[in-house]
Design a protein around this motif. Structure first.
Motif, short mmCIF file in Angstrom:
data_model
loop_
_atom_site.label_atom_id
_atom_site.label_comp_id
_atom_site.label_asym_id
_atom_site.label_seq_id
_atom_site.Cartn_x
_atom_site.Cartn_y
_atom_site.Cartn_z
N ARG A 140 0.54 -1.47 -0.10
CA ARG A 140 0.39 -0.25 -0.18
C ARG A 140 1.05 1.27 -0.14
O ARG A 140 1.01 2.25 -1.32
CB ARG A 140 -0.95 -0.08 0.84
CG ARG A 140 -1.84 1.29 0.73
CD ARG A 140 -2.71 0.56 2.19
NE ARG A 140 -2.31 0.97 3.72
CZ ARG A 140 -2.70 -0.25 4.37
NH1 ARG A 140 -2.46 -2.01 3.83
NH2 ARG A 140 -1.71 -0.26 5.59
N ARG A 141 1.68 1.59 0.41
CA ARG A 141 2.86 2.17 1.50
C ARG A 141 3.16 2.47 -0.63
O ARG A 141 3.64 3.90 -0.96
CB ARG A 141 3.62 1.98 2.58
CG ARG A 141 3.00 2.55 2.96
CD ARG A 141 4.46 2.40 4.36
NE ARG A 141 5.10 1.72 4.83
CZ ARG A 141 4.78 0.22 5.33
NH1 ARG A 141 4.19 0.29 6.35
NH2 ARG A 141 5.88 -0.84 5.35
N SER A 142 4.19 1.81 -0.94
CA SER A 142 3.90 1.41 -2.65
C SER A 142 3.62 2.26 -3.14
O SER A 142 3.94 2.54 -4.49
CB SER A 142 5.25 -0.13 -2.96
OG SER A 142 5.29 0.43 -4.24
N MET A 143 2.43 1.47 -3.55
CA MET A 143 0.98 1.92 -4.50
C MET A 143 0.95 3.94 -4.11
O MET A 143 1.31 4.12 -4.67
CB MET A 143 -0.02 1.55 -3.67
CG MET A 143 -1.15 2.26 -5.29
SD MET A 143 -2.58 1.37 -4.33
CE MET A 143 -3.33 2.25 -3.13
N TYR A 144 1.05 4.26 -3.29
CA TYR A 144 0.96 4.94 -2.53
C TYR A 144 2.64 6.33 -3.43
O TYR A 144 1.86 7.12 -3.92
CB TYR A 144 1.05 6.28 -1.51
CG TYR A 144 -0.22 5.65 -0.50
CD1 TYR A 144 -1.35 5.13 -0.85
CD2 TYR A 144 -0.01 4.78 0.91
CE1 TYR A 144 -2.19 4.83 -0.15
CE2 TYR A 144 -0.95 4.79 1.73
CZ TYR A 144 -2.46 4.70 1.07
OH TYR A 144 -4.25 4.42 2.28
N ALA A 145 3.09 5.70 -3.21
CA ALA A 145 4.69 6.35 -4.31
C ALA A 145 4.77 6.24 -5.36
O ALA A 145 4.50 7.12 -6.13
CB ALA A 145 5.83 5.47 -3.48
N VAL A 146 4.75 5.07 -6.20
CA VAL A 146 4.08 5.16 -7.73
C VAL A 146 2.86 5.88 -8.24
O VAL A 146 3.02 6.84 -8.63
CB VAL A 146 4.27 3.63 -7.64
CG1 VAL A 146 3.32 3.85 -9.21
CG2 VAL A 146 5.10 3.08 -7.57
N LEU A 147 2.25 6.48 -7.89
CA LEU A 147 0.98 7.02 -7.77
C LEU A 147 1.41 7.84 -7.92
O LEU A 147 1.13 9.19 -8.79
CB LEU A 147 -0.77 6.60 -7.08
CG LEU A 147 -0.95 5.27 -7.74
CD1 LEU A 147 -2.35 5.62 -6.84
CD2 LEU A 147 -1.30 5.47 -9.16
N ARG A 148 2.27 8.60 -6.71
CA ARG A 148 2.78 9.86 -6.69
C ARG A 148 3.80 10.62 -7.61
O ARG A 148 3.28 12.31 -7.64
CB ARG A 148 2.98 9.84 -4.89
CG ARG A 148 3.55 11.29 -4.63
CD ARG A 148 3.22 12.53 -3.40
NE ARG A 148 1.88 11.99 -2.47
CZ ARG A 148 1.81 11.49 -1.74
NH1 ARG A 148 2.75 10.22 -1.53
NH2 ARG A 148 0.73 11.06 -0.79
N ASP A 149 5.10 9.95 -7.99
CA ASP A 149 5.14 9.83 -9.04
C ASP A 149 5.44 9.95 -10.28
O ASP A 149 6.08 10.82 -11.05
CB ASP A 149 6.60 8.90 -8.09
CG ASP A 149 7.05 9.36 -6.57
OD1 ASP A 149 6.87 10.19 -6.64
OD2 ASP A 149 8.20 8.23 -6.49
N SER A 150 4.71 8.94 -10.67
CA SER A 150 4.02 8.18 -11.90
C SER A 150 3.09 9.39 -12.17
O SER A 150 1.87 8.66 -12.35
CB SER A 150 5.04 7.12 -12.23
OG SER A 150 3.89 7.60 -13.41
N ALA A 151 2.72 10.44 -13.54
CA ALA A 151 1.18 10.37 -14.04
C ALA A 151 0.89 9.26 -14.98
O ALA A 151 -0.58 8.85 -15.13
CB ALA A 151 1.55 11.01 -14.89
N PHE A 152 2.14 8.29 -14.90
CA PHE A 152 1.47 7.55 -16.74
C PHE A 152 1.08 6.54 -15.56
O PHE A 152 -0.32 5.28 -15.89
CB PHE A 152 3.44 6.44 -17.26
CG PHE A 152 2.72 5.53 -17.66
CD1 PHE A 152 2.71 5.76 -19.21
CD2 PHE A 152 3.13 3.94 -16.90
CE1 PHE A 152 1.86 3.98 -19.77
CE2 PHE A 152 2.55 3.02 -17.51
CZ PHE A 152 1.89 2.70 -19.38
#
Length: 445
Positions: free
Chosen positions: A347-359
């Motif tokens: 879940r924490r990784s998902m937050y980071a990925v969504l925050r960093d990547s518009a794609f």
């Protein structure tokens, strides 16, 4: 007296049934639309239409009720750790629509009743479906019958038409419950979006229902709590993760006990009918309501069915179109509800990925809004999240734990990926707990 004949009989005049009737009538078919109830349903049901669903209604000539309908540009995800929220707009600048369910049903029934080629009968309870002969009664009156070429079951999870096709249909699996609450006179953190608040034992979703009202829904685990104990649990488990104004209004509603409940059931959308019998909407299957796709899929099912002469082929196409969305719904339910360590890291990784990547934000929303049907897109997103989580675990240990920590991480994430590959046939369930509050993560911001 001669038996009347119709091209299509639709059983159930909810959103899916009305859409099926309108779509067939639009192609010149004579449609008989039957509904057992004379009044719109008062239950907690679909109110969110993704842009694809709004497009279907526009093509069918059905206007949304303007008095109590709002638009939404997407979702805002609020992590439980207090980090900044993550905006997830609908793809291509599309707008979702939010309509109270009863208002939507009323508007669609009115449109169907006024459409040439559709005969709408309210208070008509179907008695039997034999071959292509349908029998029903109206308000306990004499039995009536009609000959039809196609029968469409749009009568919900316990569909009578589905029972004709499968005398013993697989029961739906109940995974949790939804608590529906109306909050009046409150503002959302960012108007024009639905808001997902993480941190409780299940996610909380808030969206504007009309200019004065916000709908708050809570995903509540299946726990043996009743009355005051259940209300106390909701207060303790969810209120700390809501912003101040919403939390205060939520606690006020809890004090008055004004909550509507619905069961969250899962049944894969794998069977759409055969021969002259077709299913649409919840009669086909049910996915978790967290991603609010059920209403959109119901309308799209109905529209596609009208353009197909082969129910079996239609079913294969619709099953393929919904597979990625179903898997996403199951995965998001587990992501926000599973208290395990591996899921917390993902879940924490998902937050980071969504925050960093518009794609990745775009890719996730395309699947969520039923605009991307490829399971490869979902698999790629999940693999990205898992790879980042594993990298963070390796960095956190810094080699101090040798090979054991990365090996455990690989095993944990592989188990997660395998569960997703198995799909929503195998729903995630929260572990049982002697005390409900054990399920609350005590890291409120």
């Amino acid at each position: 007296m001669s038996t009347p004949a119709y091209d299509v009989a639709v059983v159930g005049a909810g959103p899916a049934g009305c859409a099926a009737a309108l779509a067939h009538a639009r192609l010149g078919r004579r449609v008989l639309l039957l509904e057992a109830s004379r009044t719109p349903p008062a239950r907690l049901a679909g109110e969110w239409l993704h842009p694809r669903g709004v497009d279907v209604l526009r093509r069918l000539g059905a206007d949304l009720p303007t008095a109590r309908a709002t638009s939404a540009r997407g979702f805002v995800l609020h992590p439980e750790d207090g980090d900044p929220p993550i905006a997830l707009p609908c793809p291509d600048g599309g707008l979702a629509a939010v309509v109270p369910h009863a208002d939507l049903v009323t508007a669609l029934r009115a449109t169907a009743a006024n459409r040439p080629g559709i005969t709408l009968l309210l208070g008509a309870r179907v008695g039997s479906v034999e071959s292509t002969t349908l029998t029903w009664t109206e308000d306990d009156g004499p039995r009536r019958r009609a000959r039809v070429r196609r029968v469409v079951g749009a009568d919900g999870q316990n569909s009578a038409v589905r029972r004709v096709l499968r005398p013993a249909p697989a029961p739906a699996t109940t995974v949790s419950r939804t608590a529906g609450i109306l909050l009046h006179g409150v503002a959302l953190p960012l108007e024009g979006y639905g808001h997902v608040f993480a941190g409780g034992p299940g996610p909380a979703l808030a969206y504007r229902l009309d200019p004065d009202t916000v709908r708050l829904t809570l995903d509540v685990p299946l726990l043996p709590l009743r009355a005051a104990a259940l209300l106390a649990f909701l207060d303790h488990a969810y209120a700390p993760f809501l912003p101040g104004e919403l939390a205060a209004a939520f606690r006020d509603v809890l004090a008055r006990g004004r909550i509507r409940w619905a069961a969250n059931r899962l049944r894969p959308r794998g069977f759409h009918g055969r021969g002259p019998y077709a299913l649409v909407g919840d009669a086909v299957g049910i996915c978790h309501p967290l991603i609010a796709s059920g209403l959109t899929f119901a309308l799209r099912d109905a529209e596609c069915l009208a353009h197909s002469d082969d129910v079996t082929g239609h079913g294969r196409r619709r099953q393929a179109a919904g597979r990625a969305n179903e898997h996403l719904a199951a995965a998001m339910h587990r992501m926000f509800c599973d208290p395990g360590r591996a899921t917390a890291e993902l879940r924490r990784s998902m937050y980071a990925v969504l925050r960093d990547s518009a794609f990745e934000r775009e890719r996730m929303m395309r699947v969520l809004c039923a605009e991307e049907h490829s399971t490869a897109a979902l698999a790629g997103a999940v693999a990205h999240v898992a790879a980042r989580a594993l990298g963070e675990r390796l960095t956190a240990h810094g080699g101090r734990a040798g090979w054991h920590a990365p090996a455990r991480g690989c095993t944990d994430y592989a188990a997660w990926l395998w569960w997703i590959c198995r799909g929503p046939v195998h729903p995630f369930r929260l572990p049982s707990a002697p005390t409900a509050c054990r399920l609350v993560r005590h890291d409120a911001p």
